[in-house]
Write an enzyme that holds these catalytic residues in place. Structure first.
Site, PDB file in Angstrom:
ATOM      1  CG  HIS A  92      33.093  26.822  19.914  1.00  0.00           C
ATOM      2  ND1 HIS A  92      33.942  25.768  20.134  1.00  0.00           N
ATOM      3  CD2 HIS A  92      33.377  27.293  18.681  1.00  0.00           C
ATOM      4  CE1 HIS A  92      34.723  25.622  19.079  1.00  0.00           C
ATOM      5  NE2 HIS A  92      34.395  26.531  18.176  1.00  0.00           N
ATOM      6  NE  ARG A 124      49.257  47.624  44.982  1.00  0.00           N
ATOM      7  CZ  ARG A 124      49.317  46.354  45.353  1.00  0.00           C
ATOM      8  NH1 ARG A 124      50.081  45.508  44.702  1.00  0.00           N
ATOM      9  NH2 ARG A 124      48.587  45.920  46.355  1.00  0.00           N
ATOM     10  NE  ARG A 177      41.153  32.730  22.208  1.00  0.00           N
ATOM     11  CZ  ARG A 177      41.705  33.911  21.981  1.00  0.00           C
ATOM     12  NH1 ARG A 177      41.258  34.656  21.012  1.00  0.00           N
ATOM     13  NH2 ARG A 177      42.680  34.305  22.716  1.00  0.00           N
ATOM     14  N   PRO A 187      35.420  41.347  26.461  1.00  0.00           N
ATOM     15  CG  PRO A 187      34.044  39.591  27.110  1.00  0.00           C
ATOM     16  CD  PRO A 187      35.285  39.896  26.380  1.00  0.00           C
ATOM     17  CD  GLU A 188      39.075  45.862  28.530  1.00  0.00           C
ATOM     18  OE1 GLU A 188      39.226  46.851  29.255  1.00  0.00           O
ATOM     19  OE2 GLU A 188      39.777  45.652  27.523  1.00  0.00           O
TER      20      GLU A 188
END
Length: 278
Positions: free
Chosen positions: A105, A159, A124, A2-3
């Site tokens: 889960h 950067r 996870r 999921p982004e």
DNA sequence: ACTATTTCCTGGATGC
DNA sequence: TGCATCCAGGAAATAG
């Protein structure tokens, strides 16, 4: 994974179907939990709250909650609270009926006044749950779809890190993950190992455009279902069929036919075309 | 102040 | 067939 586009899709689905509903009770699993706030605090905050809205901030799902105002709270936050969900790699927030089987889960179940359930499932356990007793959740990273070109460019100034790493840095831009970083760099024709500070104005403009275009198209397609991602109704997205480089190692470039390369940058696999990207 | 590397976590794929 | 090993990666923690 999921982004931004996947979380946006989930948030829209939840906003459509659970906004206005009330959380009546909460069950939280026993094992070491993926929690940033103590379980008791989460349960206390959620129970009795009305979900006023659900939205996306970076890769986070934010549930804006309205509670019965307490005396000690500041006026502007009176009765307001937030439930913040980060899905990690494999997290899901699903709308379900109590009769449907509880998948393995499942870490949290919120029973709603409408009789449905909101379930947080995460095999996870890279996901994280937290609550706040105000409405102030923010990320330090900027929203890629809200910044202008000038601000976008300034984020990379000076950067020395690879542009791929800079795109993944949530403190700069919030919401871009491995898939959309690779897809954006391909569309901008920029190699992932290029130092962020070395990009020309023209390249920054191309990257800005590419990021916005890729994210917008992915949202329209309902996100990319690569591993476990489904929306709040359990449906897969379609954007994985539009990937041009991600997950296409050794397959021909859609533009020039050269086999797509894969290298590891900052511990993440990066997919790119050696001929098209400079 | 930056940047790079390690760690967490488990299902599915791979290899012998 | 079965068991061990590897791999995926977001972000916090750690190291340099």
């Amino acid at each position: 994974m999921p982004e931004l586009p996947e979380v946006e899709t989930i948030a829209r689905g939840l906003q459509r179907s659970v906004a206005g509903d009330v959380i009546e009770s909460v069950w939280i699993g026993k094992k070491p939990e993926p929690l940033k706030s103590p379980a008791q605090q989460i349960a206390r905050t959620l129970e009795g709250s009305r979900i006023s809205s659900v939205r996306r901030v970076g890769k986070h799902l934010v549930f804006d909650l309205q509670r019965t105002p307490g005396k000690k709270e500041r006026k502007q936050d009176a009765g307001r609270a937030q439930w913040i969900v980060h899905l990690g790699m494999t997290g899901q927030v699903l709308i379900a009926t109590p009769a449907s089987a509880i998948p393995p889960h499942t870490h949290l179940i919120a029973t709603l006044g409408s009789g449905r359930e909101l379930r947080f499932v995460d095999p996870r356990r890279f996901g994280r749950l937290q609550v706040r007793s105000d409405a102030g959740f923010q990320t330090s990273g900027r929203e890629p779809l809200e910044v202008d070109l000038e601000l976008f460019s300034s984020l990379f100034r000076g950067r020395n890190t690879p542009i791929k790493s800079a795109l993944l840095n949530q403190k700069l831009l919030a919401g871009i993950g491995n898939i959309y970083a690779d897809e954006s760099l391909f569309r901008a024709a920029i190699r992932p190992r290029r130092r962020a500070a070395s990009l020309t104005r023209a390249e920054l403009a191309r990257l800005y455009r590419a990021v916005r275009q890729v994210l917008a198209e992915a949202i329209t397609a309902g996100g990319s279902s690569v591993s476990d991602y489904v929306n709040a109704d359990g449906e897969a997205g379609m954007f994985q069929f539009a990937h041009r480089v991600y997950g296409r190692e050794a397959e021909p470039c859609v533009t020039c036919g050269t086999p797509i390369k894969r290298v590891v940058i900052a511990g993440r696999s990066s997919h790119w075309c050696a001929k098209c990207q400079k």
